[in-house]
Design an enzyme around this catalytic site. Structure first.
Site, PDB file in Angstrom:
ATOM      1  CB  VAL A 436      -0.990   0.021   1.204  1.00 24.35           C
ATOM      2  CG1 VAL A 436      -1.917  -1.163   1.135  1.00 24.35           C
ATOM      3  CG2 VAL A 436      -0.237   0.024   2.520  1.00 24.35           C
ATOM      4  CD  GLU A 437       0.082   5.317   3.102  1.00 25.10           C
ATOM      5  OE1 GLU A 437       1.183   5.840   3.327  1.00 25.10           O
ATOM      6  OE2 GLU A 437      -0.890   5.438   3.869  1.00 25.10           O
TER       7      GLU A 437
END
Ligand SMILES: Cc1cc2nc3c(=O)[nH]c(=O)nc-3n(C[C@H](O)[C@H](O)[C@H](O)COP(=O)(O)OP(=O)(O)OC[C@H]3O[C@@H](n4cnc5c(N)ncnc54)[C@H](O)[C@@H]3O)c2cc1C
Length: 757
Positions: A436-437
């Site tokens: 993620v991110e």
């Protein structure tokens, strides 16, 4: 000047225009997001370390500390990852209520809107401690406080939007989620196919100009229960109602999830880690224009908004979780390695186990050093996007290595699932943090150096902007100015790299009065060599460097190590130069320099322009790239830190949740067994020296006293508990299997179509 520009700069300008592709709109927006801070200093090749040391370390206010000691501790005592993952598949209602009541979802929202108004450091500390108790609770608290409606509203919302939404988000009346990712747009999020068409529709019974939304988002954290969604979509105005043309760009709207046409509630199961996560679908959802976050003036600004929020957010959530995970792995593995014996010896006494233990201690010290430094910068208003990418990648990668080492050290104890396994939930969730991110491969290969070279380099951005200026004469003027300054800077830097390289790192700046000046000087040497290599790579490859991801990744590795090792040395100073921490610092500096060496060698072996590689070798590394690995003795010393209770162990792994508040908790049992085993160690030693194995015989021979026998008994009992793993009656496993119908998954668009019917 005119002569230089027309006869020298102009041909270079023409050549550079041919090798540098124009900057795309999304690239430009990513570049514009955030600020340049210490990354800029590193790119100069001559960072002023005094400036780094002068940055005041981050600290909690009295109020923030009280929150850590009260609500945070209480929340940790309320959650139990085993029950929530294996039985409830969710946090208990009482936990959700507590989080809302204590404003865990409003930590970053200013007090005037009813939030807690915490500093970035406090926000990070809260996430770190909660994550040490439960991954699920950590993620649940993390998401509303990071990239999402709250953060975006504070930066970009209209006053009306802030007044309405922020108080409701602060006290948890509204649960937010953020929808960017869609099936064909993951890493390349700007490729989303979710659309918002400007058209007239009916809103509250009246004909209104608005947006007709169609979307399919997936992987959205808190999505299944969210009441409001920050939705990113591509806005189009085919009939030009707004007079700005057809393609209006990526835009963000605030969308209550109970609107007609919106469908949510399905859940993904992210590696059996049951935080709320799932898809959201929208079919012909009509909203008025005032639902656009920031109002009409923010139409098309969605990508900039997201990049701006990421520039800070990436430094907080995942580094905090990684810090918790690494510290927990270090603390638990040290204790377990001391408790668990094989071949009649605690396994931590074997050199083979000491090697991963030392890395666990090192990772813990380093991640936290870098986390605190970055947060101190954020709290002073910096938004360093390149450093935030470094933090995201390196904190999660080191966390991943720590988790793997912890698993290896625990053997079967780490593998068998059950309430007494304190490693498995963290281990399962590792790939989530990696993905993620900004997924890690992309972040390392494309972003750290790729973005840094443009954003943090003292001249590159100016040159690129000049090259892509549509007014060629103005572009040439700007290029003329930047290029010659760049050249002078590069020559000066080559001189620096030469002096620092040929002196073997003995000559070079170190901050005044700092301990261990030789390490600072070595970093200065690498910084100069890095700036020289980066310039030559950019000069010889131009825009092609973007496709040479392996080279870009290695240059990013060097930049990152310079940042991380500077943070380590700063932490040592900030903590008053604790003499007992020197072995960790020595270990990390050698290990880090070794990583720098691998990266430099990789760049120099693969740089297509061989002359450039040889030039760097000649100037900066005349005797080869130094590669000082930690000695075996040093590695053992660092490993030992984790295997005895001490103030240093506490300082290395502070503020973790250790099970207090739970009647039974595997970490509490581990800590207790560790204490008792250490207490009983002198008794064991006496018996070993007398070559007596049976405690009763040792008492009879007067080798140990009754009281010492008791120490032994208690330690053995406690160790037994820790070593035990869970086994479940066959009927229980079968009964659970029978109760749980196998969930029938629905994939992708099928659900969206159903929603529309
Ligand atoms: C549990 C979980 C929670 C999430 N929460 C949210 C959320 O709340 N909101 C939201 O909008 N999104 C969320 N996401 C989405 C997340 O941000 C994406 O998963 C991520 O952006 C990667 O996209 P992808 O999974 O489609 O992988 P892909 O984009 O398909 O990437 C696959 C691999 O290719 C690599 N790769 C791709 N392009 C390049 C390149 N140019 N160079 C080198 N490598 C490359 C990637 O690094 C990755 O390793 C979540 C995801 C998960 C798994």
């Amino acid at each position: 000047m005119g002569f230089r520009r027309d006869h020298l700069t102009a041909p270079i300008f023409k050549w550079a225009s041919s090798i540098m592709p124009p900057i795309s709109e999304t690239e430009r927006e990513a570049i514009d997001a955030g600020t340049v801070w210490w990354d800029g200093a590193l790119f100069t090749g001559n960072p002023d370390w005094n400036e780094l040391l002068a940055l005041q370390k981050a600290e909690l206010s009295t109020e923030e500390q009280a929150f850590m000691d009260g609500p945070v501790r209480n929340l940790c005592a309320m959650v139990d990852d085993w029950t929530l993952n294996w039985r409830d598949r969710d946090l208990a209602k009482s936990v959700w209520d507590f989080m809302r009541r204590e404003k865990f979802f409003g930590m970053i929202i200013p007090k005037k809107y009813g939030g807690l108004g915490f500093s970035n450091y406090a926000h990070s500390e809260v996430v770190r401690t909660i994550s040490s108790a439960s991954v699920v609770a950590g993620v649940t608290v993390m998401v509303p406080n990071s990239l999402g409606p709250g953060e975006l509203l504070m930066h970009f919302g209209t006053e009306e939007q802030r007044d309405y939404w922020l108080p409701r988000l602060a006290d948890g009346r509204e649960i937010p989620c953020f929808g960017l990712t869609s099936p064909h747009a993951g890493s390349d999020a700007a490729a989303m196919t979710d659309t918002g068409m400007v058209e007239y529709g009916t809103w509250k019974g009246r004909k209104t100009l608005g947006i007709r939304l169609n979307f399919h988002k997936r992987y959205i954290t808190l999505g299944p229960i969210a009441t409001v969604m920050g939705l990113a979509f591509k806005m189009r105005d085919p009939e030009n109602h707004l007079g700005r043309g057809e393609d209006l760009g990526i835009t963000v709207a605030l969308l209550p999830t109970d609107m007609p046409g919106v469908s949510h509630g399905e859940r993904h199961i992210p590696l059996f880690t049951f935080f709320q996560n799932g898809p959201l679908y929208g079919k012909d959802v009509f909203v008025p224009l005032d639902r656009i976050l920031g109002g009409e003036k923010q139409i098309g600004q969605g990508w900039t908004m997201l990049m701006t929020a990421l520039a800070a957010g990436r430094s907080i959530s995942l580094p905090s979780q990684s810090a918790a995970s690494a510290a927990m792995c270090a603390r638990a593995s040290g204790a377990y390695a001391r408790i668990r014996t094989q071949f009649n010896v605690p396994i931590g006494f074997f050199e083979g186990v000491q090697q991963p233990l030392a890395e666990l201690a090192g990772n813990t010290y380093l991640i936290d050093a870098a986390r605190r430094l970055t947060l101190a910068a954020l709290d002073r208003g910096h938004r360093p996007s390149v450093l935030s990418a470094i933090m995201k990648y390196h904190a999660t990668e080191r966390m991943r290595r720590s988790m793997t080492h912890a698993m290896d050290i625990h053997g079967g104890k780490g593998i068998i699932e059950g309430p007494s396994n304190y490693l498995a939930p963290g281990y399962r969730s590792v790939p989530i943090g990696i993905t993620v991110e900004g997924a890690n491969i992309l972040t390392r290969n494309l972003m750290i150096f790729g973005q840094g070279a443009i954003r943090s380099h003292p001249f590159m951005l100016k040159e690129l902007l000049a090259l892509s200026d549509e007014d060629k004469a103005r572009g040439l003027d700007a290029f003329d100015d930047a290029f010659w300054k760049h050249l002078a800077h590069a020559v000066k830097n080559a001189g620096r790299a030469f002096i620092r390289g040929w002196s073997g790192g003995l000559v070079g700046p170190a901050p005044g009065g700092a301990a261990m000046p030789r390490y600072w000087k070595r970093l200065s040497r690498h910084a100069a060599a890095f700036a020289l290599t980066a310039d030559l790579a950019l000069l010889t490859l131009g825009g092609a460097l973007k496709r040479k991801e392996m080279l870009s990744a290695r240059l990013g590795d060097i930049l990152a190590e310079l940042y991380l090792l500077g943070a380590v040395l700063k932490r040592f100073e900030d903590e008053g130069r604790q003499a007992e921490d020197r072995p960790i610092v020595d270990y990390l500096m050698r290990e880090g320099e070794s990583r720098i060496a691998i990266a430099f060698r990789g760049v120099l072996d693969n740089l297509p322009a061989r002359w450039a590689a040889w030039l760097v070798r000649l100037v900066a590394f005349p005797f080869g790239v130094p590669d000082p690995v930690p000695s075996d003795r040093l590695t053992t010393r660092v490993a030992e830190i984790l295997m005895k209770p001490s103030a240093q162990r506490e300082r290395l792994t502070p503020d973790l949740y250790l099970g207090d508040g739970h009647a039974e908790h595997p970490i509490k049992e581990l800590e207790e067994a560790f204490r008792l085993v250490i207490e009983a160690a002198p008794v064991e030693k006496k018996m070993r020296e007398a070559r007596v194995r049976d405690p009763q015989a040792a008492i009879e021979k007067g080798i140990i006293s009754d009281k010492e026998r008791e120490f032994l008994r208690k330690a053995e009992e406690a160790a037994e508990k820790v070593i035990a793993v869970d086994a479940f009656p066959m009927e229980d496993i079968s009964a659970v299997a029978a109760q749980h119908r196998q969930p029938k998954p629905a994939r992708g668009r099928r659900r969206q179509e159903q929603a529309a019917e």
